[in-house]
Scaffold this active site. Structure first.
Site, PDB file in Angstrom:
ATOM      1  N   CYS A  83      -4.754  40.337  52.265  1.00 61.80           N
ATOM      2  CA  CYS A  83      -3.602  39.625  52.846  1.00 61.80           C
ATOM      3  C   CYS A  83      -3.701  39.628  54.368  1.00 61.80           C
ATOM      4  O   CYS A  83      -4.316  40.508  54.955  1.00 61.80           O
ATOM      5  CB  CYS A  83      -2.281  40.303  52.454  1.00 61.80           C
ATOM      6  SG  CYS A  83      -1.910  40.293  50.702  1.00 61.80           S
ATOM      7  N   ASP A  84      -3.047  38.647  54.962  1.00 59.60           N
ATOM      8  CA  ASP A  84      -2.918  38.626  56.412  1.00 59.60           C
ATOM      9  C   ASP A  84      -1.675  37.836  56.777  1.00 59.60           C
ATOM     10  O   ASP A  84      -1.337  36.858  56.101  1.00 59.60           O
ATOM     11  CB  ASP A  84      -4.136  37.993  57.088  1.00 59.60           C
ATOM     12  CG  ASP A  84      -4.129  38.265  58.583  1.00 59.60           C
ATOM     13  OD1 ASP A  84      -4.487  39.393  58.962  1.00 59.60           O
ATOM     14  OD2 ASP A  84      -3.739  37.383  59.346  1.00 59.60           O
TER      15      ASP A  84
END
Length: 194
Positions: A68-69
């Protein structure tokens, strides 16, 4: 049982997964984010999430790997984590009384099926019109230095947010509804990991 691997150092993401009954193996990707220079926040977070997951995928031959980011976009400017207190203070002066969009890229790799699903969650964040002293006090807690967009909804920063429109867990770093949909697309249910 299928192994679930979180390719992230984020304590907030880990807590969200644990809250829904997934106790993942944590493997920090240490991916160099400076390698990616994209101006579109949607493309940026999806690319970073995918590359973070890929660095961990290389170490495994089975299981699910989630990368994720997150970034915040305000008035066309993209904010990741601030580099120092001065930058966090300056950002908050730009954000106060304003509306931003929090983008979180999610990349889920299923190594057994050799498939991946990549999605982006977007949530609108309405920032309170707080004074400089409040901003200074918040920045002094150092909480904003650890977060995309210089605030933590689940921390002291939550007090400085007027409202959000969309998925609240997306703002924390992992959209639970989006994860449920991604798992379903790969023929899993969250109960498979309990």
């Amino acid at each position: 049982m299928t192994k679930f691997i979180l390719a992230s150092a984020s304590v907030a993401r880990l807590k969200l997964l644990q809250m829904i009954g997934i106790n993942p193996q944590v493997e920090v990707s240490n991916y160099d984010e400076s390698l990616i220079d994209l101006l579109n926040p949607h493309n940026l977070v999806n690319t970073l999430a995918e590359n973070k997951a890929l660095t961990v995928v290389e170490n495994h031959d089975h299981g699910l790997v989630l990368g994720c980011d997150s970034v915040l976009a305000v008035n066309g400017e993209i904010y990741g984590k601030p580099e120092n207190e001065e930058e966090a203070f300056h950002r908050w002066r730009q954000m106060r009384g304003n509306v931003g969009k929090l983008y979180t890229g999610h990349a889920l790799f299923d190594l057994r099926q050799d498939k991946k699903v990549i999605r982006c969650g977007i949530t609108e964040v309405y920032f309170a019109n707080v004074d400089d002293d409040t901003i200074r006090a918040y920045v002094a807690t150092e909480e904003p230095l650890k977060c995309a967009g210089s605030f933590a909804l689940e921390g002291r920063g939550g007090f400085l947010i007027d409202k959000i429109v969309g998925c609240h867990s997306n703002v924390i770093g992992l959209s639970l509804p989006l994860l449920r949909q991604m798992l379903a697309e790969l023929n899993y249910r969250v109960t498979d990991f309990w």
